[in-house]
Write a protein that holds these residues in place. Structure first.
Motif, PDB file in Angstrom:
ATOM      1  N   UNK A  57       0.920  -1.233   0.090  1.00 16.04           N
ATOM      2  CA  UNK A  57      -0.013   0.014  -0.051  1.00 16.04           C
ATOM      3  C   UNK A  57       1.181   1.264  -0.026  1.00 16.04           C
ATOM      4  N   UNK A  58      -0.118   2.289  -0.457  1.00 13.75           N
ATOM      5  CA  UNK A  58       1.102   3.386  -1.024  1.00 13.75           C
ATOM      6  C   UNK A  58      -0.310   4.494  -0.212  1.00 13.75           C
ATOM      7  N   UNK A  59       0.441   5.933   1.164  1.00 14.75           N
ATOM      8  CA  UNK A  59      -0.118   6.552   2.119  1.00 14.75           C
ATOM      9  C   UNK A  59       0.145   7.853   0.441  1.00 14.75           C
ATOM     10  N   UNK A  60      -1.586   8.295   0.516  1.00 15.17           N
ATOM     11  CA  UNK A  60      -1.025  10.072  -0.292  1.00 15.17           C
ATOM     12  C   UNK A  60      -1.414  11.222   0.804  1.00 15.17           C
ATOM     13  N   UNK A  61      -0.607  12.228   0.878  1.00 17.21           N
ATOM     14  CA  UNK A  61      -0.833  12.834   2.322  1.00 17.21           C
ATOM     15  C   UNK A  61      -1.671  13.684   1.541  1.00 17.21           C
ATOM     16  N   UNK A  62      -2.434  14.062  -0.501  1.00 15.08           N
ATOM     17  CA  UNK A  62      -2.765  15.255  -0.327  1.00 15.08           C
ATOM     18  C   UNK A  62      -4.497  15.037  -0.100  1.00 15.08           C
ATOM     19  N   UNK A  63      -4.553  13.964  -0.446  1.00 12.57           N
ATOM     20  CA  UNK A  63      -6.140  13.314  -0.045  1.00 12.57           C
ATOM     21  C   UNK A  63      -6.614  12.193   0.620  1.00 12.57           C
ATOM     22  N   UNK A  64      -5.941  11.945   2.511  1.00 12.50           N
ATOM     23  CA  UNK A  64      -5.788  10.871   3.143  1.00 12.50           C
ATOM     24  C   UNK A  64      -6.386   9.829   2.628  1.00 12.50           C
ATOM     25  N   UNK A  65      -6.024   9.292   1.668  1.00 15.44           N
ATOM     26  CA  UNK A  65      -6.224   7.929   1.262  1.00 15.44           C
ATOM     27  C   UNK A  65      -5.181   6.387   0.662  1.00 15.44           C
ATOM     28  N   UNK A  66      -5.292   5.690   0.916  1.00 12.66           N
ATOM     29  CA  UNK A  66      -4.702   4.831   0.933  1.00 12.66           C
ATOM     30  C   UNK A  66      -4.652   3.938  -0.117  1.00 12.66           C
ATOM     31  N   UNK A  67      -3.509   3.594  -1.621  1.00 12.09           N
ATOM     32  CA  UNK A  67      -3.777   3.165  -2.980  1.00 12.09           C
ATOM     33  C   UNK A  67      -3.021   1.961  -3.130  1.00 12.09           C
ATOM     34  N   UNK A  68      -3.410   0.962  -3.521  1.00 12.16           N
ATOM     35  CA  UNK A  68      -2.764  -0.590  -4.698  1.00 12.16           C
ATOM     36  C   UNK A  68      -1.463   0.721  -4.631  1.00 12.16           C
TER      37      UNK A  68
END
Length: 183
Positions: A57-68
């Motif tokens: 998983x990869x966390x994106x701080x821009x929209x606080x989402x976790x994606x593959x």
């Protein structure tokens, strides 16, 4: 050009990131009797720590989402998340800093290896000596070989003279039959 402090702080950040990733990625082998735990999919995780508990998983701080994590590309594309906002492995280091740190460390290692190779090459080349030294060394070896040859020649002559004297082949006054040969 970066200063000494900037390079050392970058190196410290790199070491800390590596330690954190290694600490997070401890291997646990399930026992054959226990069922394999089912991993939650990346898109249902709600916090950075929870998201990064799964290495896929990869966390994106821009929209606080976790994606593959997009495995097909080594660096996640900006359509997934910008590098300065992407987190992988640990929440406190962004992908951009990780890439820069890795580039600096790899560059430093490569530069060090190249400098060592050049130094070794130059040292080996200078240790072979200048032409004057080579000529002196060659002349010294020739002289030593000539001296050994002369010593062997003198030893051979002495042995041959002893054999000649033993069998009476050397004319000298001490030999009892020398008077018959002289007349």
């Amino acid at each position: 050009m970066p200063t000494q402090g900037a390079c050392s702080s970058t190196f410290v950040v790199f070491i800390v990131v590596i330690c954190a990733v290694v600490q997070k990625g401890t291997c646990v082998t399930p026992s054959p009797t226990s069922p394999t735990p089912v991993q939650k999919p990346c898109n249902v995780r709600t916090s950075c720590e929870d998201c990064l508990a799964n290495v896929t998983c990869l966390w994106c701080m821009t929209n606080n989402t976790c994606s593959h994590y997009p495995v097909s590309s080594i660096i996640p594309p900006s359509s997934v998340c910008s590098l300065s906002q992407a987190r992988w492995g640990v929440c406190w280091v962004n992908f951009e800093a990780l890439i820069i740190t890795m580039a600096v460390v790899v560059g430093t290692i490569l530069l060090s290896v190249m400098v060592c190779c050049c130094c070794c090459y130059c040292c080996r080349k200078s240790s072979s000596g200048s032409p004057d030294r080579d000529e002196e060394r060659l002349a010294r070896r020739r002289e030593e070989a000539r001296q050994r040859s002369d010593d062997r020649r003198v030893d051979r002559k002495a042995r041959h003279d002893e054999i000649r004297k033993k069998y009476g082949l050397v004319p000298d006054a001490d030999h009892p039959y020398s008077k018959f040969e002289n007349e």
